[in-house]
Motif scaffolding. Structure first.
Motif, mmCIF file in Angstrom:
data_model
loop_
_atom_site.group_PDB
_atom_site.id
_atom_site.type_symbol
_atom_site.label_atom_id
_atom_site.label_comp_id
_atom_site.label_asym_id
_atom_site.label_seq_id
_atom_site.Cartn_x
_atom_site.Cartn_y
_atom_site.Cartn_z
ATOM 1 N N LEU A 94 0.499 -11.027 2.751
ATOM 2 C CA LEU A 94 0.396 -10.658 1.911
ATOM 3 C C LEU A 94 -1.795 -10.842 1.625
ATOM 4 O O LEU A 94 -1.787 -9.363 0.557
ATOM 5 N N THR A 95 -1.510 -12.283 1.769
ATOM 6 C CA THR A 95 -3.285 -13.107 1.466
ATOM 7 C C THR A 95 -4.576 -12.456 2.704
ATOM 8 O O THR A 95 -5.432 -12.560 2.061
ATOM 9 N N GLU A 96 -3.374 -12.361 4.286
ATOM 10 C CA GLU A 96 -4.521 -12.087 4.932
ATOM 11 C C GLU A 96 -5.395 -11.839 5.235
ATOM 12 O O GLU A 96 -6.280 -11.286 6.114
ATOM 13 N N ALA A 103 -12.381 -6.709 2.664
ATOM 14 C CA ALA A 103 -11.556 -6.675 1.686
ATOM 15 C C ALA A 103 -11.909 -6.285 -0.371
ATOM 16 O O ALA A 103 -11.609 -5.730 -1.097
ATOM 17 N N GLY A 104 -12.759 -6.691 -0.741
ATOM 18 C CA GLY A 104 -13.142 -7.072 -1.749
ATOM 19 C C GLY A 104 -13.899 -5.149 -1.815
ATOM 20 O O GLY A 104 -13.871 -4.755 -3.077
ATOM 21 N N PRO A 105 -14.981 -4.984 -0.936
ATOM 22 C CA PRO A 105 -14.993 -3.094 -1.300
ATOM 23 C C PRO A 105 -14.158 -2.240 -1.533
ATOM 24 O O PRO A 105 -13.530 -1.927 -2.336
ATOM 25 N N LEU A 106 -13.562 -2.683 -0.701
ATOM 26 C CA LEU A 106 -11.926 -1.655 -0.412
ATOM 27 C C LEU A 106 -10.851 -2.115 -2.219
ATOM 28 O O LEU A 106 -10.688 -0.883 -2.622
ATOM 29 N N THR A 107 -11.019 -2.957 -2.550
ATOM 30 C CA THR A 107 -10.426 -3.155 -3.667
ATOM 31 C C THR A 107 -10.865 -2.085 -4.859
ATOM 32 O O THR A 107 -9.798 -1.619 -5.478
ATOM 33 N N PHE A 108 -11.743 -2.175 -4.988
ATOM 34 C CA PHE A 108 -12.868 -2.161 -5.925
ATOM 35 C C PHE A 108 -12.837 -0.342 -5.973
ATOM 36 O O PHE A 108 -12.479 0.658 -6.777
ATOM 37 N N MET A 109 -12.819 0.370 -4.999
ATOM 38 C CA MET A 109 -12.738 1.498 -4.978
ATOM 39 C C MET A 109 -11.211 2.289 -4.985
ATOM 40 O O MET A 109 -11.139 2.862 -5.448
ATOM 41 N N LEU A 110 -10.419 1.037 -4.382
ATOM 42 C CA LEU A 110 -8.877 1.842 -4.458
ATOM 43 C C LEU A 110 -9.258 1.215 -6.077
ATOM 44 O O LEU A 110 -7.661 2.993 -5.967
ATOM 45 N N LEU A 111 -8.733 0.946 -7.044
ATOM 46 C CA LEU A 111 -8.742 0.557 -8.142
ATOM 47 C C LEU A 111 -9.493 1.802 -8.972
ATOM 48 O O LEU A 111 -8.497 2.108 -9.317
ATOM 49 N N GLY A 112 -10.743 2.403 -8.332
ATOM 50 C CA GLY A 112 -11.244 3.250 -8.886
ATOM 51 C C GLY A 112 -10.457 4.847 -9.055
ATOM 52 O O GLY A 112 -10.147 5.599 -9.861
ATOM 53 N N GLN A 113 -9.721 4.192 -7.661
ATOM 54 C CA GLN A 113 -8.556 5.863 -7.255
ATOM 55 C C GLN A 113 -7.791 5.820 -7.801
ATOM 56 O O GLN A 113 -7.002 7.085 -8.338
ATOM 57 N N LEU A 114 -6.840 4.464 -8.485
ATOM 58 C CA LEU A 114 -5.394 5.133 -9.035
ATOM 59 C C LEU A 114 -5.648 5.802 -10.311
ATOM 60 O O LEU A 114 -5.011 6.201 -10.674
ATOM 61 N N ARG A 115 -6.749 6.002 -10.762
ATOM 62 C CA ARG A 115 -6.991 5.996 -12.513
ATOM 63 C C ARG A 115 -6.548 8.448 -12.014
ATOM 64 O O ARG A 115 -6.488 8.995 -12.555
ATOM 65 N N SER A 163 0.935 -11.225 -8.630
ATOM 66 C CA SER A 163 -0.078 -11.673 -9.717
ATOM 67 C C SER A 163 -0.869 -12.397 -8.978
ATOM 68 O O SER A 163 -2.142 -12.050 -8.750
ATOM 69 N N ILE A 164 -1.071 -13.900 -8.678
ATOM 70 C CA ILE A 164 -1.800 -14.317 -8.565
ATOM 71 C C ILE A 164 -2.598 -14.424 -7.208
ATOM 72 O O ILE A 164 -3.123 -14.395 -7.135
ATOM 73 N N SER A 165 -1.170 -13.906 -5.938
ATOM 74 C CA SER A 165 -2.100 -13.657 -5.108
ATOM 75 C C SER A 165 -2.765 -12.160 -4.899
ATOM 76 O O SER A 165 -3.671 -12.426 -4.540
ATOM 77 N N ASP A 166 -2.739 -11.505 -5.746
ATOM 78 C CA ASP A 166 -3.113 -10.311 -6.226
ATOM 79 C C ASP A 166 -4.748 -10.683 -6.235
ATOM 80 O O ASP A 166 -6.086 -9.332 -6.225
ATOM 81 N N GLY A 167 -4.391 -11.107 -7.666
ATOM 82 C CA GLY A 167 -6.000 -11.734 -8.161
ATOM 83 C C GLY A 167 -6.816 -12.528 -7.421
ATOM 84 O O GLY A 167 -8.014 -11.849 -7.438
ATOM 85 N N LEU A 168 -6.384 -12.543 -6.103
ATOM 86 C CA LEU A 168 -7.570 -12.911 -5.130
ATOM 87 C C LEU A 168 -8.642 -11.883 -4.595
ATOM 88 O O LEU A 168 -9.445 -12.295 -4.549
ATOM 89 N N TYR A 169 -7.991 -10.606 -4.687
ATOM 90 C CA TYR A 169 -8.325 -9.650 -4.394
ATOM 91 C C TYR A 169 -9.780 -8.986 -5.025
ATOM 92 O O TYR A 169 -11.079 -8.613 -4.853
ATOM 93 N N LEU A 170 -9.605 -9.192 -6.543
ATOM 94 C CA LEU A 170 -10.238 -8.703 -7.324
ATOM 95 C C LEU A 170 -11.756 -9.730 -7.113
ATOM 96 O O LEU A 170 -13.229 -9.143 -7.871
#
Length: 199
Positions: A94-96, A103-115, A163-170
């Motif tokens: 899950l964290t590889e 990873a960082g830029p794609l995480t934030f792009m996807l967060l924007g798309q979730l809305r 939640s802890i693992s996913d938090g690292l992506y942020l």
């Protein structure tokens, strides 16, 4: 006579397109990236891209579908003869992607798309559901074997682990983010949180 499609070439082309899209989306965001950017990053012409995907939105969905299918297959393939080893293998899988600079830029792009795009949530949620089930089952076994804190409900513990693992992506887009260091700390936090033996 209809032209036959080479399934291997078809799969390779789709992978090439979604890999190029990942780079374009990471660099410019979903709204800023154009099909022309995806063409440039994938090394393919727009005619080829539109042969495989109807539009940019379909390319985003295709990118997430590839990730979903590969991640779920990997999670299901983890052997669980030893529940503790399997638990860490699930966390590692899950964290590889944290080691990937995208990873960082794609995480934030996807967060924007979730809305705005429920399909994004469905595709990401499919991976979360499989991971959650695997983790909850493994935590149940670890508790039964006396190797994890028995006071956690396994499903709740699995949610916390995710939640802890996913938090690292942020944090993965932070300038000072060091994936190797953070992944070692993640193991320490999860070991202490769930009273796991060191592994």
């Amino acid at each position: 006579m209809a032209r036959r499609t080479d399934p291997l070439l078809h799969a390779r082309r789709r992978e090439q397109i979604v890999a190029g899209a990942a780079h374009a989306f990471a660099e410019k965001g979903y709204d800023g990236a154009t099909v022309k950017d995806i063409c440039r990053k994938s090394g393919l012409g727009s005619g080829t891209i539109f042969h495989y995907f109807a539009d940019k939105r379909a390319i985003l969905h295709g990118m997430l579908e590839v990730d979903r299918d590969v991640t779920i297959a990997d999670l299901r393939a983890i052997e669980d003869d030893d529940a503790l080893i399997a638990f860490w293998q699930v966390i590692d899988r899950l964290t590889e992607d944290l080691r990937d600079p995208l990873a960082g830029p794609l995480t934030f792009m996807l967060l924007g798309q979730l809305r705005t795009d429920p399909v994004v949530g469905e595709l990401l949620g499919a991976v979360d559901a499989v991971a959650h089930g695997r983790l909850a089952d493994l935590i149940t076994r670890l508790q039964t074997e006396g190797r994890a804190d028995p006071d956690w409900k396994p499903a709740h513990a699995a949610t916390w682990a995710q939640s802890i693992s996913d938090g690292l992506y942020l944090r993965s887009g932070d300038e000072d983010f060091d994936a190797s260091f953070e992944l070692v700390r993640l193991r320490t936090v999860l070991t202490r949180t769930f009273l796991l033996p060191p592994g």
